[in-house]
Design a protein around this motif. Structure first.
Motif, PDB file in Angstrom:
ATOM      1  N   GLU A  36       0.833  -1.206   0.000  1.00  0.00           N
ATOM      2  CA  GLU A  36       0.000   0.000   0.000  1.00  0.00           C
ATOM      3  C   GLU A  36       0.870   1.259   0.000  1.00  0.00           C
ATOM      4  N   ARG A  37       1.910   1.250   0.823  1.00  0.00           N
ATOM      5  CA  ARG A  37       2.815   2.400   0.894  1.00  0.00           C
ATOM      6  C   ARG A  37       3.498   2.624  -0.453  1.00  0.00           C
ATOM      7  N   ASP A  38       3.981   1.543  -1.058  1.00  0.00           N
ATOM      8  CA  ASP A  38       4.659   1.655  -2.342  1.00  0.00           C
ATOM      9  C   ASP A  38       3.699   2.094  -3.444  1.00  0.00           C
ATOM     10  N   LYS A  39       2.476   1.579  -3.401  1.00  0.00           N
ATOM     11  CA  LYS A  39       1.472   1.956  -4.399  1.00  0.00           C
ATOM     12  C   LYS A  39       1.186   3.450  -4.323  1.00  0.00           C
ATOM     13  N   LYS A  40       1.044   3.950  -3.102  1.00  0.00           N
ATOM     14  CA  LYS A  40       0.776   5.372  -2.912  1.00  0.00           C
ATOM     15  C   LYS A  40       1.938   6.220  -3.433  1.00  0.00           C
ATOM     16  N   ALA A  41       3.161   5.799  -3.146  1.00  0.00           N
ATOM     17  CA  ALA A  41       4.337   6.535  -3.606  1.00  0.00           C
ATOM     18  C   ALA A  41       4.413   6.547  -5.132  1.00  0.00           C
ATOM     19  N   LEU A  42       4.102   5.416  -5.764  1.00  0.00           N
ATOM     20  CA  LEU A  42       4.131   5.366  -7.222  1.00  0.00           C
ATOM     21  C   LEU A  42       3.044   6.236  -7.838  1.00  0.00           C
ATOM     22  N   GLU A  43       1.867   6.252  -7.225  1.00  0.00           N
ATOM     23  CA  GLU A  43       0.789   7.101  -7.729  1.00  0.00           C
ATOM     24  C   GLU A  43       1.160   8.572  -7.629  1.00  0.00           C
ATOM     25  N   GLU A  44       1.783   8.955  -6.510  1.00  0.00           N
ATOM     26  CA  GLU A  44       2.220  10.345  -6.344  1.00  0.00           C
ATOM     27  C   GLU A  44       3.279  10.707  -7.377  1.00  0.00           C
TER      28      GLU A  44
END
Length: 72
Positions: A36-44
């Motif tokens: 989830e953390r990595d997904k959020k960072a990639l989306e940003e």
């Protein structure tokens, strides 16, 4: 045919190559939380790049593949 202190020396060398305990990156996250953390960072990151493309005239450069695409 004894090995002398070769085993001890090899153990010392192996210990020296091993990273010290407690110095690694420990985030205490479950794999799901990490995803989830990595997904959020990639989306940003993607949103930031999209904003740069819009502000920069519509030319996007894919550095990984060294290709240029023009968005219209």
């Amino acid at each position: 045919m004894t090995r002398g202190n070769q085993r001890e020396r090899d153990r010392e060398r192996a210990q020296a190559r091993k990273p010290p305990a407690g110095k690694g990156k420990i985030d205490d996250l479950t794999p799901e939380q990490r995803r989830e953390r990595d997904k959020k960072a990639l989306e940003e990151k993607a949103a930031k790049k999209a904003a740069q493309v819009v502000a920069g005239g519509g030319v996007a450069v894919d550095n990984k593949n060294k290709s240029t695409t023009v968005k219209k």
